[in-house]
Design a protein around this motif. Sequence first.
Motif, mmCIF file in Angstrom:
data_model
loop_
_atom_site.group_PDB
_atom_site.id
_atom_site.type_symbol
_atom_site.label_atom_id
_atom_site.label_comp_id
_atom_site.label_asym_id
_atom_site.label_seq_id
_atom_site.Cartn_x
_atom_site.Cartn_y
_atom_site.Cartn_z
ATOM 1 N N SER A 43 134.761 81.281 110.602
ATOM 2 C CA SER A 43 133.186 81.328 110.656
ATOM 3 C C SER A 43 132.697 80.278 111.409
ATOM 4 O O SER A 43 132.951 79.136 111.297
ATOM 5 N N THR A 45 128.743 79.324 113.530
ATOM 6 C CA THR A 45 127.483 79.480 113.944
ATOM 7 C C THR A 45 126.870 78.546 115.251
ATOM 8 O O THR A 45 127.566 77.552 115.477
ATOM 9 N N ASP A 46 126.355 79.500 116.052
ATOM 10 C CA ASP A 46 125.911 79.045 117.140
ATOM 11 C C ASP A 46 124.678 79.515 117.716
ATOM 12 O O ASP A 46 124.417 80.482 118.054
ATOM 13 N N SER A 47 123.893 78.498 117.923
ATOM 14 C CA SER A 47 121.998 78.753 118.046
ATOM 15 C C SER A 47 121.848 78.453 119.660
ATOM 16 O O SER A 47 120.693 78.735 119.688
ATOM 17 N N THR A 123 130.260 83.353 121.448
ATOM 18 C CA THR A 123 129.337 82.812 120.640
ATOM 19 C C THR A 123 127.945 82.577 121.531
ATOM 20 O O THR A 123 128.006 82.719 122.765
ATOM 21 N N THR A 128 125.703 88.026 116.740
ATOM 22 C CA THR A 128 125.998 87.867 115.382
ATOM 23 C C THR A 128 126.781 89.080 115.169
ATOM 24 O O THR A 128 126.490 90.236 115.232
ATOM 25 N N THR A 149 127.700 83.936 113.809
ATOM 26 C CA THR A 149 126.433 83.979 113.527
ATOM 27 C C THR A 149 125.743 83.314 114.699
ATOM 28 O O THR A 149 125.786 82.136 114.856
ATOM 29 N N GLY A 151 121.751 82.062 116.512
ATOM 30 C CA GLY A 151 120.524 81.248 115.833
ATOM 31 C C GLY A 151 119.460 81.639 115.746
ATOM 32 O O GLY A 151 118.964 82.884 116.137
#
Length: 151
Positions: A43, A45-47, A123, A128, A149, A151
């Motif tokens: 998993s 997350t990268d905004s 990412t 997403t 996911t 950001g």
Amino acid sequence: MKARYYSLILILIFFSFLLGCGGAGGNSAPPGSTITINPSSVSTTDSSSSSTWRTQFFTITLIDSDGNPIDNAKITISTVFTTAPDTTSAVIQLYDGSSTKSSPFEAYTDRFGVYYLRFDYRTGESLTYGGNLEVRSGDAYATATFSITGG
């Protein structure tokens, strides 16, 4: 007499070629075998506003019903979101060693019943997505999940 001798030799050579044919070898896993994928879940997350390629290595292990590793076993690896190798629109790229592969592709376990898969994924840029990495050999089947996911 010489003709019979040479005929016999040619027949033996012919049969040795037949026995030697078969390509890279490797059979599917026998019934009762188990595939394990480590890690079983990824998993990220990268905004960030720009895309980045990341690399995850999966260790795929194949054992028989007695717990012994199965060497030179053919496995089929697949996942969603892959495209032809080196396509710029891909968000996932699979590798066999340093060679890019399309999904699905076939690979073979080593003498310890292990195959190391390189799994690159993109990412950032609000990307997403998620899915399963699937591995099959005979009746044996396993999945690892991935979730990306933005950001």
